[in-house]
Design a protein around this motif. Structure first.
Motif, mmCIF file in Angstrom:
data_model
loop_
_atom_site.group_PDB
_atom_site.id
_atom_site.type_symbol
_atom_site.label_atom_id
_atom_site.label_comp_id
_atom_site.label_asym_id
_atom_site.label_seq_id
_atom_site.Cartn_x
_atom_site.Cartn_y
_atom_site.Cartn_z
ATOM 1 N N PHE A 48 0.846 -1.189 0.000
ATOM 2 C CA PHE A 48 0.000 0.000 0.000
ATOM 3 C C PHE A 48 0.884 1.243 0.000
ATOM 4 O O PHE A 48 1.997 1.209 0.495
ATOM 5 C CB PHE A 48 -0.883 0.061 1.264
ATOM 6 N N TYR A 49 0.332 2.312 -0.525
ATOM 7 C CA TYR A 49 0.969 3.602 -0.342
ATOM 8 C C TYR A 49 -0.102 4.659 -0.141
ATOM 9 O O TYR A 49 -1.254 4.473 -0.529
ATOM 10 C CB TYR A 49 1.907 3.953 -1.500
ATOM 11 N N GLY A 54 -6.338 9.575 4.811
ATOM 12 C CA GLY A 54 -7.483 8.938 4.200
ATOM 13 C C GLY A 54 -7.293 8.497 2.765
ATOM 14 O O GLY A 54 -8.216 7.948 2.160
ATOM 15 N N GLN A 55 -6.106 8.731 2.211
ATOM 16 C CA GLN A 55 -5.843 8.371 0.814
ATOM 17 C C GLN A 55 -4.941 7.143 0.766
ATOM 18 O O GLN A 55 -3.764 7.227 1.114
ATOM 19 C CB GLN A 55 -5.187 9.533 0.065
ATOM 20 N N ILE A 56 -5.514 6.027 0.345
ATOM 21 C CA ILE A 56 -4.787 4.763 0.326
ATOM 22 C C ILE A 56 -4.902 4.150 -1.060
ATOM 23 O O ILE A 56 -5.993 4.107 -1.637
ATOM 24 C CB ILE A 56 -5.376 3.757 1.344
ATOM 25 N N SER A 57 -3.789 3.682 -1.569
ATOM 26 C CA SER A 57 -3.793 2.934 -2.826
ATOM 27 C C SER A 57 -3.200 1.561 -2.571
ATOM 28 O O SER A 57 -2.187 1.432 -1.884
ATOM 29 C CB SER A 57 -2.978 3.664 -3.891
ATOM 30 N N SER A 58 -3.852 0.564 -3.129
ATOM 31 C CA SER A 58 -3.411 -0.815 -2.952
ATOM 32 C C SER A 58 -2.700 -1.289 -4.204
ATOM 33 O O SER A 58 -3.157 -1.027 -5.320
ATOM 34 C CB SER A 58 -4.623 -1.713 -2.679
ATOM 35 N N GLU A 59 -1.581 -1.942 -3.995
ATOM 36 C CA GLU A 59 -0.806 -2.429 -5.125
ATOM 37 C C GLU A 59 -1.249 -3.807 -5.582
ATOM 38 O O GLU A 59 -1.208 -4.120 -6.762
ATOM 39 C CB GLU A 59 0.680 -2.485 -4.760
ATOM 40 N N ALA A 66 -5.175 -1.033 4.641
ATOM 41 C CA ALA A 66 -4.374 0.004 5.284
ATOM 42 C C ALA A 66 -5.235 1.224 5.531
ATOM 43 O O ALA A 66 -6.221 1.459 4.823
ATOM 44 C CB ALA A 66 -3.170 0.360 4.427
ATOM 45 N N SER A 67 -4.846 1.993 6.534
ATOM 46 C CA SER A 67 -5.554 3.238 6.827
ATOM 47 C C SER A 67 -4.547 4.292 7.269
ATOM 48 O O SER A 67 -3.466 3.962 7.785
ATOM 49 C CB SER A 67 -6.611 3.025 7.915
ATOM 50 N N ARG A 68 -4.901 5.538 7.066
ATOM 51 C CA ARG A 68 -4.045 6.653 7.477
ATOM 52 C C ARG A 68 -4.928 7.672 8.200
ATOM 53 O O ARG A 68 -5.429 8.621 7.588
ATOM 54 C CB ARG A 68 -3.363 7.290 6.272
#
Lengths: 112, 115
Positions: A48-49, A54-59, A66-68
């Motif tokens: 993830f990055y 609140g902005q998560i991208s999954s590879e 994931a969470s931010r």
């Protein structure tokens, strides 16, 4: 300079149990944050990055999420662990559009 | 798609001898290349990077790397190896996706320096 904290350092969990790994960053604001997994002590896979709260991208599709919730906090979670989730999980950050990554000390997860 | 390859699983070298850890890359456009080192049960430490400029890049702990565009290589080198250099070494390339940086890593090469 950036400092990355990860906890716990090691974790042993049974199959089917939930997971929460935490990463916090000091010394920078609005960093890009990353979760990598290293299996069998070798290659690193980007999971993830995040470029902001609140902005998560999954590879890759997987059993993890994931969470931010805050600018310098990045959490890796699972509702039900699988044996294949075992590995060494590394959190990393880069300052904005910085060209390289700083890595945390890692969490070794063993799913039994 | 950007990728790197590390053709050697392990490199063995005697202390005091020169060492080379190989890396080749495949990128579209100008490559941004990196070397990292990992000691047992630790996170990765940045060694050096190539963005532009001189083909020979100097980094931490006496390491250097040579960017060779014609051979698409970015080999890591050190003139005289130390036992304490024994570790896992990763080559990486930057990939831009949606305007954001990601690092794509090779499989890693284990360096063993023998006394």
């Amino acid at each position: 300079s950036q400092t990355i904290h990860q906890w716990p350092a090691t974790l042993v969990q049974p199959v089917g149990s939930p997971l929460s790994l935490e990463c916090t960053v000091e010394g920078t604001s609005n960093p890009n944050l990353y979760w990598y997994r290293q299996a069998a002590g070798r290659g690193l896979q980007l999971l993830f990055y995040s470029v902001g709260i609140g902005q998560i991208s999954s590879e890759v599709p997987q059993n993890l999420s994931a969470s931010r919730p805050q600018d310098r906090q990045f959490i890796l979670s699972s509702k039900k662990l699988l044996l294949s989730d075992s590995g060494f999980y590394l959190c990393a950050c880069s300052p904005g559009q910085g060209n390289y990554l700083y890595f945390g000390p890692g969490t070794r997860l063993t799913v039994t | 798609a950007q990728s790197v390859a590390q053709p050697e699983d392990q490199v063995n070298v005697a202390e005091g001898n020169p060492l080379t850890v190989k890396c080749t890359y495949s990128v579209s456009g100008n490559p941004y290349l990196f070397w990292y080192v990992q000691y047992p049960n630790r996170g990765l430490q940045f060694l050096l990077k190539y963005i532009t400029g001189d083909n020979l890049v100097k980094g931490s702990y006496g390491f250097e790397a040579e960017f060779n565009k014609s051979q698409t290589s970015f080999h890591l080198k050190k003139p005289s190896a130390l036992v304490s250099d024994s570790a896992l070494y990763f080559c990486a390339v930057r990939r831009l996706s949606g305007g954001y940086n990601k690092l794509i890593f090779g499989a890693g090469t284990r360096l063993a320096v023998h006394p």
